[in-house]
Design a protein around this motif. Structure first.
Motif, PDB file in Angstrom:
ATOM      1  N   GLY B 138      -1.470   7.754   8.889  1.00 47.79           N
ATOM      2  CA  GLY B 138      -1.721   6.098   8.589  1.00 47.79           C
ATOM      3  C   GLY B 138      -0.442   5.766   7.320  1.00 47.79           C
ATOM      4  O   GLY B 138       0.490   4.965   6.958  1.00 47.79           O
ATOM      5  N   ARG B 270      -7.577  -0.109   3.848  1.00 47.84           N
ATOM      6  CA  ARG B 270      -6.705  -1.631   3.939  1.00 47.84           C
ATOM      7  C   ARG B 270      -5.364  -1.300   3.305  1.00 47.84           C
ATOM      8  O   ARG B 270      -4.330  -1.955   4.250  1.00 47.84           O
ATOM      9  CB  ARG B 270      -7.548  -2.731   2.927  1.00 47.84           C
ATOM     10  N   ASP B 273      -3.790  -0.158   6.723  1.00 49.75           N
ATOM     11  CA  ASP B 273      -3.145  -1.307   7.054  1.00 49.75           C
ATOM     12  C   ASP B 273      -2.003  -2.342   6.799  1.00 49.75           C
ATOM     13  O   ASP B 273      -1.804  -2.521   7.776  1.00 49.75           O
ATOM     14  CB  ASP B 273      -4.491  -1.725   7.333  1.00 49.75           C
ATOM     15  N   ALA B 274      -2.652  -2.044   5.888  1.00 49.46           N
ATOM     16  CA  ALA B 274      -1.651  -3.069   5.650  1.00 49.46           C
ATOM     17  C   ALA B 274       0.684  -2.065   4.989  1.00 49.46           C
ATOM     18  O   ALA B 274       1.713  -2.692   5.543  1.00 49.46           O
ATOM     19  CB  ALA B 274      -1.091  -3.363   3.571  1.00 49.46           C
ATOM     20  N   LEU B 275       0.756  -0.629   5.652  1.00 47.07           N
ATOM     21  CA  LEU B 275       1.728   0.186   4.984  1.00 47.07           C
ATOM     22  C   LEU B 275       2.474   0.153   6.782  1.00 47.07           C
ATOM     23  O   LEU B 275       2.918   0.667   6.925  1.00 47.07           O
ATOM     24  CB  LEU B 275       1.555   1.116   5.139  1.00 47.07           C
ATOM     25  N   THR B 276       1.517  -0.997   7.751  1.00 46.75           N
ATOM     26  CA  THR B 276       2.037  -0.435   8.922  1.00 46.75           C
ATOM     27  C   THR B 276       3.274  -1.522   9.019  1.00 46.75           C
ATOM     28  O   THR B 276       4.369  -1.526   9.415  1.00 46.75           O
ATOM     29  CB  THR B 276       0.919  -1.820   9.618  1.00 46.75           C
ATOM     30  N   ARG B 332      -5.272   0.641  14.788  1.00 49.06           N
ATOM     31  CA  ARG B 332      -4.807   0.644  13.020  1.00 49.06           C
ATOM     32  C   ARG B 332      -5.638   1.414  12.683  1.00 49.06           C
ATOM     33  O   ARG B 332      -6.348   1.884  12.352  1.00 49.06           O
ATOM     34  CB  ARG B 332      -6.177  -0.551  12.676  1.00 49.06           C
TER      35      ARG B 332
END
Lengths: 252, 391
Positions: B138, B270, B273-276, B332
């Motif tokens: 991730g 979280r 996730d934001a690093l997507t 995710r």
């Protein structure tokens, strides 16, 4: 509602200033187009204004804490990155990150914000598509929707309409103008001078890191500036549809 | 020059829309947003009433809960089976009674001192590998990342190899895992110095590769110069990874660090996730990336370092488990953490069972088996990726 105040903002790469002493007061309700040729320092200026890179001088956003800034300003980078095949809804939902406390789940208000952003970007019905399987333009719209879903008083976007089809370029510019009319501040780096002239309320011209022009589009965009900064000769006209700026020839 | 003829000609300017009302609740939109369709998009709970959008989102959340429940049940079942299978050939009922009551000397000894710590370690090590692999993938936004990438595994292995070579391992049971932990600690300090406090993902990968290579070279040097062929054989077999003959002393050594590592990584969902959206966008979303990276490095180092110290280097689990589970969590990264931890525990429990069942008297090494299972799974993934890309 907050705006963005830059005073004597400079960014150095080694000894060279990439952004050189830029001061401006951007107020809520304005749709500010940041224009300038490649390498003029547009991206660097926006990143410094957000406090994402080291800079000299001050920016009202860079002073905030990371969490506070995220609730105040949404940032849409030029690089359109979607690392994982998440659904469009999940992607847009990432814009709600600053509004959630640690461990808090998304509530009805968050879902409503996501749905509004999807509607505004003409993506209703795309919620459950995989974001990585969309076309480039659709992906760009999903990422704009992500920034819109953040519902921050300030939206800063780096070349948001590059790669969109003409109709979606216009709808996106109209959306940004609408967000500004609601009392937000929208700042967008733009290469399409025609759309910038028609939709922005104010243009900042950046040339070799320096602010070379600041004002309403029709005052900023004149033959002398276009030749000096962009090396362009353009067809300029006023029509009932607003000003028309069509680059015609390169001047050397 | 050119002038604007009148304010009204400006497109996209002030839209003087009359106040719309939601057709569901009859109220105007909430001040937080704007109504576009008027059909339940007022910002109140009307979409739920209409059953729009929330249904499939709700289904995704339900599917995730079902997945977690299924994986937990799988881990529990495999744990139980792991307690019941072994060369001692105890009857299931007898062994469980012995485990709980502690009566029936030999059976209780086998259950409490051999099978229970082995099963617990399989859960600890497997979950650490799955969790760390998911977190690293991730963070680096790369499905090929695995826990060994940051060099901690190789350095822990080097510590263990030194313990074996010098004979310290034979002198004291915990000298080997102790030195392995020391190796992991040195590695993580070097890694943080090399990668710098504000460097991005790229410097972390480079520093990890440099450390892995150095530790690997030093391990090879120890083997190369080993005057004692038995020590060399010990080293080679240890490096294959195994959970055989581990005791509760190993559990108590690994447990605190493992839990600390899990705790550090568990809070990263979280941010991952934001690093997507990439590092820049994630930072602008309020994620403090340098802090995230520090927690990630320390978490992986603590949990995987402890795992290598007690079980040796076990490959492929941290790579393959996040890969297999990613489609089941809607890709995710945050949700993948818990799923991957459970999946890793299940895979390692199953592999350790297979080791005992396939060749009970040949001491098949766990790391060899996971690689033999993992590599073909990887081939399959390559094939699937190619098919999706249409190539």
């Amino acid at each position: 509602m907050s705006g963005l105040i830059l005073s004597h903002l400079s960014v150095y790469r080694g000894p060279c200033p990439v952004v050189d002493d830029v001061s401006a007061e951007l107020r809520p309700g304005e749709f500010v187009g940041l224009i300038g040729p490649n390498g003029a320092g547009k991206t660097t200026l926006m990143r410094a204004a957000l406090g994402l890179i080291r800079h000299k001088g001050a920016s009202s956003l860079a002073r905030l804490s990371a969490a506070e800034r995220a609730r105040t300003a949404a940032w849409l980078p030029q690089m359109r990155e979607v690392a994982w095949p998440v659904s469009v809804e999940t992607l847009v939902g990432l814009g709600r990150t600053p509004h959630l406390r640690p461990g808090q789940r998304m509530g009805e208000a968050d879902r409503a914000a996501i749905a509004r952003a999807l509607d505004r970007m003409d993506l209703a019905g795309f919620e459950h598509r995989r974001a990585t399987a969309l076309s480039g333009g659709e992906q760009a719209r999903a990422l704009i929707a992500r920034a819109v879903a953040q519902e921050a008083p300030v939206l800063i976007a780096d070349e948001p309409i590059a790669g969109l089809d003409p109709a979606h370029q216009i709808t996106t510019m109209r959306l940004f103008a609408g967000l500004a009319a609601e009392g937000r501040l929208v700042v967008a780096a733009l290469h399409d001078l025609g759309l910038a002239a028609r939709f922005c309320t104010r243009l900042l011209v950046l040339h070799r890191g320096r602010l070379e022009g600041d004002g309403p589009p029709r005052e900023v965009l004149d033959e002398a500036m276009l030749a000096r900064v962009f090396g362009l000769r353009a067809y300029l006209a006023d029509t009932p549809e607003g000003p028309i700026v069509q680059p015609v020839e390169v001047v050397t | 020059m050119f002038t604007l003829s009148g304010r009204g000609a400006r497109p996209g300017g002030g839209q003087t829309a009359e106040v719309m009302q939601c057709t569901v609740c009859g109220r105007p939109p909430r001040p937080s947003g704007q109504m576009t369709t008027g059909r339940g998009d007022c910002g109140h709970a009307c979409r739920t009433k209409l059953g729009i959008r929330t249904t499939r989102t709700g289904m995704a959340a339900m599917r995730f809960r079902a997945l977690i429940a299924a994986l937990s049940a799988l881990v529990a079942a495999l744990f139980l089976v792991a307690l019941l299978v072994g060369p001692a050939g105890l009857a299931p009922g007898e062994s469980l009674v012995a485990l709980v009551s502690g009566k029936g000397d030999a059976a209780a000894l086998v259950m409490r001192e051999i099978r229970l710590p082995r099963a617990i370690l399989a859960v600890l090590v497997g979950a650490s590998l799955g969790l760390s692999g998911a977190a690293l993938q991730g963070y680096l936004r790369n499905p090929l990342a695995e826990p060994g990438l940051i060099g901690v595994s190789a350095s822990a292995a080097l510590g263990a190899v030194i313990a074996l070579q010098t004979g310290l391992a034979a002198a004291h049971a915990l000298a080997l895992p102790g030195l392995a932990l020391a190796g992991a600690l040195v590695a993580v300090l070097l890694l943080l110095v090399l990668a710098g406090p504000r460097g991005g993902a790229f410097t972390l990968i480079l520093a990890g590769i440099a450390l892995s290579s150095l530790a690997g070279a030093l391990t090879a040097l120890v083997l190369n110069l080993s005057p004692n062929p038995y020590a060399a054989a010990d080293i080679v077999f240890w490096m294959m990874g195994s959970l055989a003959d581990r005791s509760f002393a190993h559990v108590w050594l690994a447990l605190p660090l493992t839990l600390l590592g899990w705790l550090l990584i568990a809070g990263l969902g979280r941010g991952l996730d934001a690093l997507t959206l990439g590092e820049d966008a994630a930072e602008a979303l309020g994620i403090r990336l340098s802090r995230l990276r520090l927690a990630l490095v320390l978490g992986v180092a603590a949990s995987v370092g402890a795992g290598v110290a007690v079980a040796g280097a076990i490959g492929f689990v941290g790579l393959i488990v996040p890969h297999l589970l990613r489609p089941l969590v809607g890709a995710r990264p945050g949700r993948l953490l818990l799923a991957s931890a459970l999946g890793g525990a299940a895979l390692l429990l199953a592999s350790d069972l297979a080791v005992r069942l396939i060749l009970p008297d040949r001491d098949l090494k766990l790391g060899v088996l996971t690689a033999i299972i993992g590599a073909p799974l990887f081939f399959h993934l390559i094939y699937k990726t190619r098919r999706e890309a249409g190539a």
